[in-house]
Scaffold this motif. Structure first.
Motif, PDB file in Angstrom:
ATOM      1  N   ARG A  13       0.815  -1.210   0.000  1.00  8.60           N
ATOM      2  CA  ARG A  13       0.000   0.000   0.000  1.00  8.60           C
ATOM      3  C   ARG A  13       0.850   1.262   0.000  1.00  8.60           C
ATOM      4  NH1 ARG A  13      -4.714  -2.341   4.102  1.00  8.60           N
ATOM      5  NH2 ARG A  13      -6.009  -3.233   2.429  1.00  8.60           N
ATOM      6  N   PHE A  14       2.011   1.211   0.667  1.00 11.84           N
ATOM      7  CA  PHE A  14       2.930   2.349   0.595  1.00 11.84           C
ATOM      8  C   PHE A  14       3.358   2.589  -0.853  1.00 11.84           C
ATOM      9  CE2 PHE A  14       4.186   1.946   5.245  1.00 11.84           C
ATOM     10  CZ  PHE A  14       3.608   3.164   5.586  1.00 11.84           C
ATOM     11  N   GLY A  15       3.617   1.485  -1.572  1.00 11.50           N
ATOM     12  CA  GLY A  15       4.018   1.605  -2.968  1.00 11.50           C
ATOM     13  C   GLY A  15       2.927   2.228  -3.816  1.00 11.50           C
ATOM     14  N   ILE A  16       1.679   1.806  -3.579  1.00 12.44           N
ATOM     15  CA  ILE A  16       0.547   2.377  -4.330  1.00 12.44           C
ATOM     16  C   ILE A  16       0.391   3.862  -4.024  1.00 12.44           C
ATOM     17  CG2 ILE A  16      -1.959   2.312  -4.618  1.00 12.44           C
ATOM     18  CD1 ILE A  16      -0.524  -0.022  -5.918  1.00 12.44           C
ATOM     19  N   LEU A  17       0.508   4.232  -2.743  1.00  7.77           N
ATOM     20  CA  LEU A  17       0.388   5.642  -2.358  1.00  7.77           C
ATOM     21  C   LEU A  17       1.505   6.479  -2.970  1.00  7.77           C
ATOM     22  CD1 LEU A  17      -0.578   5.293   1.427  1.00  7.77           C
ATOM     23  CD2 LEU A  17      -2.011   6.304  -0.375  1.00  7.77           C
ATOM     24  N   SER A  18       2.724   5.962  -2.945  1.00  2.49           N
ATOM     25  CA  SER A  18       3.865   6.734  -3.452  1.00  2.49           C
ATOM     26  C   SER A  18       3.761   6.972  -4.952  1.00  2.49           C
ATOM     27  CB  SER A  18       5.176   6.007  -3.126  1.00  2.49           C
ATOM     28  OG  SER A  18       5.253   4.776  -3.827  1.00  2.49           O
ATOM     29  N   ARG A  19       3.077   6.053  -5.670  1.00  2.00           N
ATOM     30  CA  ARG A  19       2.905   6.220  -7.115  1.00  2.00           C
ATOM     31  C   ARG A  19       1.612   6.948  -7.467  1.00  2.00           C
ATOM     32  NH1 ARG A  19       5.041   0.877  -6.931  1.00  2.00           N
ATOM     33  NH2 ARG A  19       2.941  -0.021  -7.066  1.00  2.00           N
ATOM     34  N   GLY A  20       0.828   7.321  -6.450  1.00  2.83           N
ATOM     35  CA  GLY A  20      -0.417   8.040  -6.686  1.00  2.83           C
ATOM     36  C   GLY A  20      -1.481   7.204  -7.365  1.00  2.83           C
ATOM     37  N   GLN A  21      -1.453   5.889  -7.156  1.00  2.00           N
ATOM     38  CA  GLN A  21      -2.395   4.984  -7.824  1.00  2.00           C
ATOM     39  C   GLN A  21      -3.532   4.537  -6.908  1.00  2.00           C
ATOM     40  OE1 GLN A  21       0.299   1.852  -9.012  1.00  2.00           O
ATOM     41  NE2 GLN A  21       0.849   2.879 -10.925  1.00  2.00           N
ATOM     42  N   GLN A  22      -3.700   5.224  -5.773  1.00  2.00           N
ATOM     43  CA  GLN A  22      -4.667   4.749  -4.788  1.00  2.00           C
ATOM     44  C   GLN A  22      -6.114   4.782  -5.272  1.00  2.00           C
ATOM     45  OE1 GLN A  22      -2.570   7.267  -4.469  1.00  2.00           O
ATOM     46  NE2 GLN A  22      -3.426   9.018  -3.338  1.00  2.00           N
ATOM     47  N   ASN A  23      -6.400   5.550  -6.318  1.00  2.00           N
ATOM     48  CA  ASN A  23      -7.772   5.622  -6.833  1.00  2.00           C
ATOM     49  C   ASN A  23      -7.973   4.826  -8.120  1.00  2.00           C
ATOM     50  OD1 ASN A  23      -8.738   7.365  -4.755  1.00  2.00           O
ATOM     51  ND2 ASN A  23      -7.731   9.090  -5.772  1.00  2.00           N
ATOM     52  N   ASP A  24      -6.924   4.173  -8.600  1.00  7.48           N
ATOM     53  CA  ASP A  24      -7.054   3.344  -9.803  1.00  7.48           C
ATOM     54  C   ASP A  24      -7.939   2.141  -9.511  1.00  7.48           C
ATOM     55  OD1 ASP A  24      -5.305   5.150 -10.829  1.00  7.48           O
ATOM     56  OD2 ASP A  24      -3.661   3.739 -11.186  1.00  7.48           O
ATOM     57  N   LYS A  25      -8.802   1.798 -10.462  1.00 14.62           N
ATOM     58  CA  LYS A  25      -9.751   0.706 -10.266  1.00 14.62           C
ATOM     59  C   LYS A  25      -9.190  -0.633 -10.747  1.00 14.62           C
ATOM     60  CE  LYS A  25     -13.295   3.060  -8.643  1.00 14.62           C
ATOM     61  NZ  LYS A  25     -13.905   2.790  -7.324  1.00 14.62           N
ATOM     62  N   ILE A  26      -9.444  -1.690  -9.958  1.00 11.17           N
ATOM     63  CA  ILE A  26      -9.107  -3.059 -10.338  1.00 11.17           C
ATOM     64  C   ILE A  26     -10.268  -3.961  -9.919  1.00 11.17           C
ATOM     65  CG2 ILE A  26      -6.595  -2.773 -10.192  1.00 11.17           C
ATOM     66  CD1 ILE A  26      -6.674  -4.053  -7.440  1.00 11.17           C
ATOM     67  N   THR A  27     -10.171  -5.246 -10.193  1.00  8.69           N
ATOM     68  CA  THR A  27     -11.237  -6.183  -9.824  1.00  8.69           C
ATOM     69  C   THR A  27     -10.981  -6.759  -8.438  1.00  8.69           C
ATOM     70  OG1 THR A  27     -10.151  -8.161 -10.703  1.00  8.69           O
ATOM     71  CG2 THR A  27     -11.430  -6.829 -12.262  1.00  8.69           C
TER      72      THR A  27
END
Length: 319
Positions: free
Chosen positions: A72-86
């Protein structure tokens, strides 16, 4: 923008707490597992083998918590926290998958521990005739439960939410099917209450055993064995109370909210409280079980516990 920055900072705090708890869980329970595994005197006791199994499950829980925090730190650092997945993408993440199963197995292993204590206290003669393979069979059944529950999680998610991009990459809400989530939360809370109910009968049997066994036991070896079992029974009773407060109550709230199909209040706080249970349990073991404490100290200092033979002929471990 200011609001987004605040939310991001809050996310870092939450997941830092998650990861920090995971580190403590992994170290504490990993040390407990290794202490029992590497100690000849402990690993020859069936009840300690079961406790080692519990510690291994909690250590896996801690490792998965660390892994998920890093993800989750990696997702936050890349600004992808709102990207949608399944939901399938979330559930197949190793840390998220392991967390779901390890929490379930933590609850079920409490039932195994309580049941083992009931046999030990209510039928002590029969229990003395059981050996380490008996503990192995119990842990094998627990592992089998984990396999079936894992398969149910994966299959229900794959077929129930196929191609539905309804969750974010953070996977704070993994989006597993409602039916499986209901089963999971209910099973965790239900197994917790079952372990408490069983331990209530352990307490009743223990009171009866205190009155009846002690006066009739004259052999030194039997006295020592009875003393060990009594102390462990009290220790596990304290742990059962701690587990009820810190683990079962939070998951009861999750289960009730699952049945009502509403979001649990303060889910991050409840989850944080529930993880304290696995840490507190190790502290209780170390405080109450002197042989465990001695063996762990020896493990950490790379020495052997000092042993000598007392005037009664019993082997004593230096503490």
């Amino acid at each position: 923008m200011a609001t987004n920055a605040t939310n991001g900072f809050d996310d870092y705090i939450v997941h830092s707490t998650y990861g920090s708890q995971g580190i403590i869980m992994l170290i504490a329970n990993g040390l407990l597992f290794l202490t029992i595994l590497l100690s000849r005197s402990l690993r020859r006791r069936k009840e300690m083998v079961i406790i080692a199994g519990m510690a291994a499950i909690d250590a896996i829980y801690g490792l998965s918590a660390i892994s998920l925090a890093v993800y989750r730190f990696g997702i936050l650092s890349r600004g992808q926290q709102n990207d949608k997945i399944t939901p399938w993408d979330c559930v197949t993440l190793p840390p998220l998958f392991l967390i779901g199963i390890s929490v379930q197995m933590t609850s079920v292993v409490n039932v195994v521990v309580s049941s083992d204590r009931l046999i030990a206290v209510a039928w002590p003669t029969k229990y003395r005739n059981l050996n380490v393979p008996y503990a192995g069979k119990l842990l094998g059944l627990l592992a089998l439960f984990g396999v079936f529950s894992s398969a149910a999680m994966l299959l229900s998610t794959y077929f129930g939410t196929k191609n539905a991009t309804t969750v974010t990459k953070m996977c704070t809400n993994p989006g597993i099917p409602y039916a499986y989530n209901l089963y999971q939360q209910t099973m965790i809370a239900g197994a917790g209450y079952l372990s408490v109910i069983i331990y209530f009968f352990v307490f009743l049997s223990y009171r009866r055993a205190v009155r009846n066994i002690a006066p009739s036991t004259n052999v030194i070896g039997e006295q020592h064995a009875v003393a060990l079992q009594r102390r462990l029974t009290v220790t596990l009773g304290i742990i059962t109370i701690s587990t009820f407060i810190f683990f079962i109550i939070p998951y009861t709230i999750f289960a009730v909210c699952a049945w009502m199909n509403v979001v649990a209040p303060q889910p991050s706080l409840l989850a944080t409280i529930s993880r304290f249970s696995t840490i507190i349990n190790v502290v209780i073991y170390m405080y109450r079980q002197k042989e465990m404490r001695s063996e762990m100290r020896a493990l950490l200092t790379c020495t052997k516990p000092t042993r000598w033979t007392s005037s009664t002929g019993r082997t004593v471990v230096a503490r």
